[in-house]
Design an enzyme around this catalytic site. Sequence first.
Site, PDB file in Angstrom:
ATOM      1  N   SER A  52      86.832  56.088 113.626  1.00  0.00           N
ATOM      2  CA  SER A  52      87.072  57.541 113.600  1.00  0.00           C
ATOM      3  C   SER A  52      86.046  58.241 112.707  1.00  0.00           C
ATOM      4  O   SER A  52      85.914  59.463 112.767  1.00  0.00           O
ATOM      5  CB  SER A  52      88.491  57.853 113.126  1.00  0.00           C
ATOM      6  OG  SER A  52      88.690  57.419 111.797  1.00  0.00           O
ATOM      7  N   HIS A  53      85.331  57.483 111.875  1.00  0.00           N
ATOM      8  CA  HIS A  53      84.336  58.098 110.997  1.00  0.00           C
ATOM      9  C   HIS A  53      82.988  57.376 111.053  1.00  0.00           C
ATOM     10  O   HIS A  53      82.194  57.447 110.124  1.00  0.00           O
ATOM     11  CB  HIS A  53      84.884  58.219 109.568  1.00  0.00           C
ATOM     12  CG  HIS A  53      86.001  59.220 109.519  1.00  0.00           C
ATOM     13  ND1 HIS A  53      87.285  58.907 109.918  1.00  0.00           N
ATOM     14  CD2 HIS A  53      86.013  60.532 109.205  1.00  0.00           C
ATOM     15  CE1 HIS A  53      88.051  59.980 109.815  1.00  0.00           C
ATOM     16  NE2 HIS A  53      87.306  60.985 109.394  1.00  0.00           N
ATOM     17  N   ASP A 193      91.320  60.434 114.879  1.00  0.00           N
ATOM     18  CA  ASP A 193      92.022  59.551 115.821  1.00  0.00           C
ATOM     19  C   ASP A 193      92.729  60.343 116.913  1.00  0.00           C
ATOM     20  O   ASP A 193      92.915  59.832 118.020  1.00  0.00           O
ATOM     21  CB  ASP A 193      93.003  58.641 115.067  1.00  0.00           C
ATOM     22  CG  ASP A 193      92.283  57.476 114.399  1.00  0.00           C
ATOM     23  OD1 ASP A 193      91.300  56.970 114.975  1.00  0.00           O
ATOM     24  OD2 ASP A 193      92.687  57.089 113.290  1.00  0.00           O
TER      25      ASP A 193
HETATM   26  N1  LIG Z   1      86.781  63.262 105.108  1.00  0.00           N
HETATM   27  C1  LIG Z   1      87.969  63.721 105.398  1.00  0.00           C
HETATM   28  O1  LIG Z   1      88.278  64.872 105.161  1.00  0.00           O
HETATM   29  C2  LIG Z   1      88.989  62.841 106.021  1.00  0.00           C
HETATM   30  C3  LIG Z   1      88.733  61.503 106.252  1.00  0.00           C
HETATM   31  N2  LIG Z   1      89.706  60.687 106.757  1.00  0.00           N
HETATM   32  C4  LIG Z   1      89.408  59.282 106.939  1.00  0.00           C
HETATM   33  O2  LIG Z   1      90.042  58.777 108.088  1.00  0.00           O
HETATM   34  C5  LIG Z   1      90.150  57.376 107.956  1.00  0.00           C
HETATM   35  C6  LIG Z   1      91.376  56.882 108.648  1.00  0.00           C
HETATM   36  O3  LIG Z   1      92.546  57.257 107.922  1.00  0.00           O
HETATM   37  P1  LIG Z   1      93.976  56.745 108.407  1.00  0.00           P
HETATM   38  O4  LIG Z   1      94.107  56.916 109.856  1.00  0.00           O
HETATM   39  O5  LIG Z   1      95.012  57.304 107.531  1.00  0.00           O
HETATM   40  O6  LIG Z   1      93.837  55.179 108.130  1.00  0.00           O
HETATM   41  P2  LIG Z   1      94.771  53.992 108.661  1.00  0.00           P
HETATM   42  O7  LIG Z   1      96.156  54.470 108.820  1.00  0.00           O
HETATM   43  O8  LIG Z   1      94.116  53.336 109.800  1.00  0.00           O
HETATM   44  O9  LIG Z   1      94.688  52.964 107.437  1.00  0.00           O
HETATM   45  C7  LIG Z   1      95.064  53.375 106.162  1.00  0.00           C
HETATM   46  C8  LIG Z   1      94.938  52.222 105.184  1.00  0.00           C
HETATM   47  O10 LIG Z   1      95.972  51.269 105.440  1.00  0.00           O
HETATM   48  C9  LIG Z   1      95.410  50.002 105.755  1.00  0.00           C
HETATM   49  N3  LIG Z   1      96.221  49.451 106.814  1.00  0.00           N
HETATM   50  C10 LIG Z   1      96.367  49.902 108.074  1.00  0.00           C
HETATM   51  N4  LIG Z   1      97.257  49.147 108.746  1.00  0.00           N
HETATM   52  C11 LIG Z   1      97.675  48.195 107.881  1.00  0.00           C
HETATM   53  C12 LIG Z   1      98.585  47.103 107.984  1.00  0.00           C
HETATM   54  N5  LIG Z   1      99.250  46.848 109.115  1.00  0.00           N
HETATM   55  N6  LIG Z   1      98.761  46.314 106.908  1.00  0.00           N
HETATM   56  C13 LIG Z   1      98.104  46.563 105.755  1.00  0.00           C
HETATM   57  N7  LIG Z   1      97.215  47.564 105.603  1.00  0.00           N
HETATM   58  C14 LIG Z   1      97.016  48.375 106.659  1.00  0.00           C
HETATM   59  C15 LIG Z   1      94.002  50.259 106.167  1.00  0.00           C
HETATM   60  O11 LIG Z   1      93.185  49.111 105.925  1.00  0.00           O
HETATM   61  P3  LIG Z   1      91.997  48.704 106.967  1.00  0.00           P
HETATM   62  O12 LIG Z   1      90.945  49.752 106.792  1.00  0.00           O
HETATM   63  O13 LIG Z   1      91.576  47.353 106.558  1.00  0.00           O
HETATM   64  O14 LIG Z   1      92.613  48.753 108.343  1.00  0.00           O
HETATM   65  C16 LIG Z   1      93.630  51.459 105.288  1.00  0.00           C
HETATM   66  O15 LIG Z   1      93.237  51.071 104.006  1.00  0.00           O
HETATM   67  C17 LIG Z   1      90.053  57.091 106.456  1.00  0.00           C
HETATM   68  O16 LIG Z   1      88.846  56.390 106.232  1.00  0.00           O
HETATM   69  C18 LIG Z   1      90.008  58.460 105.813  1.00  0.00           C
HETATM   70  O17 LIG Z   1      89.210  58.552 104.653  1.00  0.00           O
HETATM   71  C19 LIG Z   1      90.964  61.158 107.054  1.00  0.00           C
HETATM   72  C20 LIG Z   1      91.251  62.468 106.834  1.00  0.00           C
HETATM   73  C21 LIG Z   1      90.281  63.444 106.359  1.00  0.00           C
HETATM   74  O1  LIG Z   2      89.803  62.592 110.611  1.00  0.00           O
HETATM   75  C1  LIG Z   2      90.050  63.598 109.905  1.00  0.00           C
HETATM   76  O2  LIG Z   2      91.204  63.973 109.666  1.00  0.00           O
HETATM   77  C2  LIG Z   2      88.908  64.342 109.333  1.00  0.00           C
HETATM   78  N1  LIG Z   2      87.802  63.742 109.162  1.00  0.00           N
HETATM   79  C3  LIG Z   2      86.596  64.327 108.685  1.00  0.00           C
HETATM   80  C4  LIG Z   2      86.791  65.679 108.127  1.00  0.00           C
HETATM   81  C5  LIG Z   2      87.806  66.459 108.852  1.00  0.00           C
HETATM   82  C6  LIG Z   2      89.112  65.755 108.980  1.00  0.00           C
END
Ligand SMILES: NC(=O)C1=CN([C@@H]2O[C@H](COP(=O)(O)OP(=O)(O)OC[C@H]3O[C@@H](n4cnc5c(N)ncnc54)[C@H](OP(=O)(O)O)[C@@H]3O)[C@@H](O)[C@H]2O)C=CC1
Ligand SMILES: O=C(O)C1=NCCCC1
Length: 342
Positions: A52-53, A193
Site C-alpha cells: 500500500s506504500h 488498502d
Molecule cells: N503516511 C501516512 O499518513 C499513513 C501511512 N500508513 C501506512 O499504511 C501501512 C499499513 O497500515 P495498516 O493497514 O494499519 O497495517 P496492517 O494492519 O497491515 O499491519 C499493522 C501491524 O500489525 C502487524 N500485523 C498484521 N497482521 C498481524 C498478525 N496476524 N499477527 C501479528 N502482527 C500482525 C504488521 O506487521 P507486518 O508488517 O509484518 O505484517 C504491522 O506491524 C503502514 O505502514 C502505515 O504507516 C497508514 C496511514 C497513513
Molecule cells: O494509506 C493511508 O491511509 C495513507 N497513506 C499515505 C498518506 C495518506 C493516507
Amino acid sequence: MSALSDRAGSTLSFDALVSLLEKIFLRHGTSAEVARTLAENCAGAERDGAHSHGVFRIPGYVSTLNSGWVNGKAVPAVEDVASGFVAVDAANGFAQPALAAARPLLVAKARSAGIAVLAIRNSHHFAALWPDVEPFAYEGLVALSVVNSMTCVVPHGADRPLFGTNPIAFAAPRADGEPIVFDLATSAIAHGDVQIAARKGELLPPGMGVDSLGQPTCDPKAILEGGALLPFGGHKGSALSMMVELLAAALTGGNFSFEFDWSNHPGAKTPWTGQLLIVIDPSKAAGQNFAERSQELVRQMHAVGLRRLPGDRRHRERSKSNERGIVLEEQTLAQLRELAGQ
Ligand SMILES: NC(=O)C1=CN([C@@H]2O[C@H](COP(=O)(O)OP(=O)(O)OC[C@H]3O[C@@H](n4cnc5c(N)ncnc54)[C@H](OP(=O)(O)O)[C@@H]3O)[C@@H](O)[C@H]2O)C=CC1
Ligand SMILES: O=C(O)C1=NCCCC1
C-alpha cells in the site's frame, strides 16, 4: 496515467528499483537528495511487501509534484530547541528528508539525555511509517513515531469524518533477531488498502467504513466516493487517532488533518501535516539490558503459542526480495519506466 496493477512479472534488484524511482522523482521536480531519500523509502516498502506504500504510490507522488502542492526541492530547517527537543520546518517539502536532516542531532541528544523528541512541521508524509523508526532500533535505540494524514475517518460516536488514518509506528532492539517493529494505521484499514481493493473490484470486510449516507458498507468505492473510514477498535482506536492529531500537529506546529485545503491543486495527494518522533536510549534506563529483556518477552510470547510477531511478515518478504529480486508486474514496470522517461 492509469493505475499501477498487481500481476507478477519482472524482477529488479533493490538498487535497480531505487535508481528507477530516483529518476522519476528527479524528472518531476525534486532535488537529487529528495529523490534519493524518497526512492529508497518507496523501494524499501515494495521490497518488504508493504504494497500500500510501495510503487503503488508513485503516480500519487508524481501528480502531487505536478500540481505544485509540495516543494520537491525544499530545504528543511533544523532547529536545536532544547536539550531534548529538535524541531524541523520541512518548508512544505516531504517529511523524510526533514527527518534525515535532523537525525544526527536527534540521536546525539537521545544518547546524551537518554531521550529526545523530534517535531517535524510543514511536511508531507505519503509513505509507510516503519522506515522512519526501524533504523533507530538497529542502532540500539527505541523509537516511536506518529504522523497525521487527511480527513477521512469518523471519530467514534461522531457523524462525519475529521481524523486522518494517523499511523503509529514503534521500534525496539532485541538481543537475538530483528528489532521488534510495528506500524499501524489507527483507522480500521489504511486508505491505500481501500484504494487497492477498489481497483481490484474486491469487497472489504465489515466494519471498515461507511458510505456517503453514513451507512456501513463493504464497498471500497462507496467509502472513497463520499463515504469515510472508521477507527479501528471503536472508541479505543479513536482515542489513539486523536492523540496522533495532538502530537503530530498541535505539538509540532503542523496542520491537523482537517486544516489544509488542496482543492486548488488538482492531483495533490500528499497530506500537508506534521510528524513527531520520540527516541530513547535504553542504555540510560535503570536495570537490565533492554535488548535481553525484549528478547525474553519474545521468547515468552513464542512459548504461549504466538507464531507471528509484527514485522515477521515484512522480514520474510525482505529476505525473499533480497534473494530473488523485487517482483513487479510487467505493466507496472513499463509505467514506471515511462514516468522515468525511459
Ligand atoms: N503516511 C501516512 O499518513 C499513513 C501511512 N500508513 C501506512 O499504511 C501501512 C499499513 O497500515 P495498516 O493497514 O494499519 O497495517 P496492517 O494492519 O497491515 O499491519 C499493522 C501491524 O500489525 C502487524 N500485523 C498484521 N497482521 C498481524 C498478525 N496476524 N499477527 C501479528 N502482527 C500482525 C504488521 O506487521 P507486518 O508488517 O509484518 O505484517 C504491522 O506491524 C503502514 O505502514 C502505515 O504507516 C497508514 C496511514 C497513513
Ligand atoms: O494509506 C493511508 O491511509 C495513507 N497513506 C499515505 C498518506 C495518506 C493516507
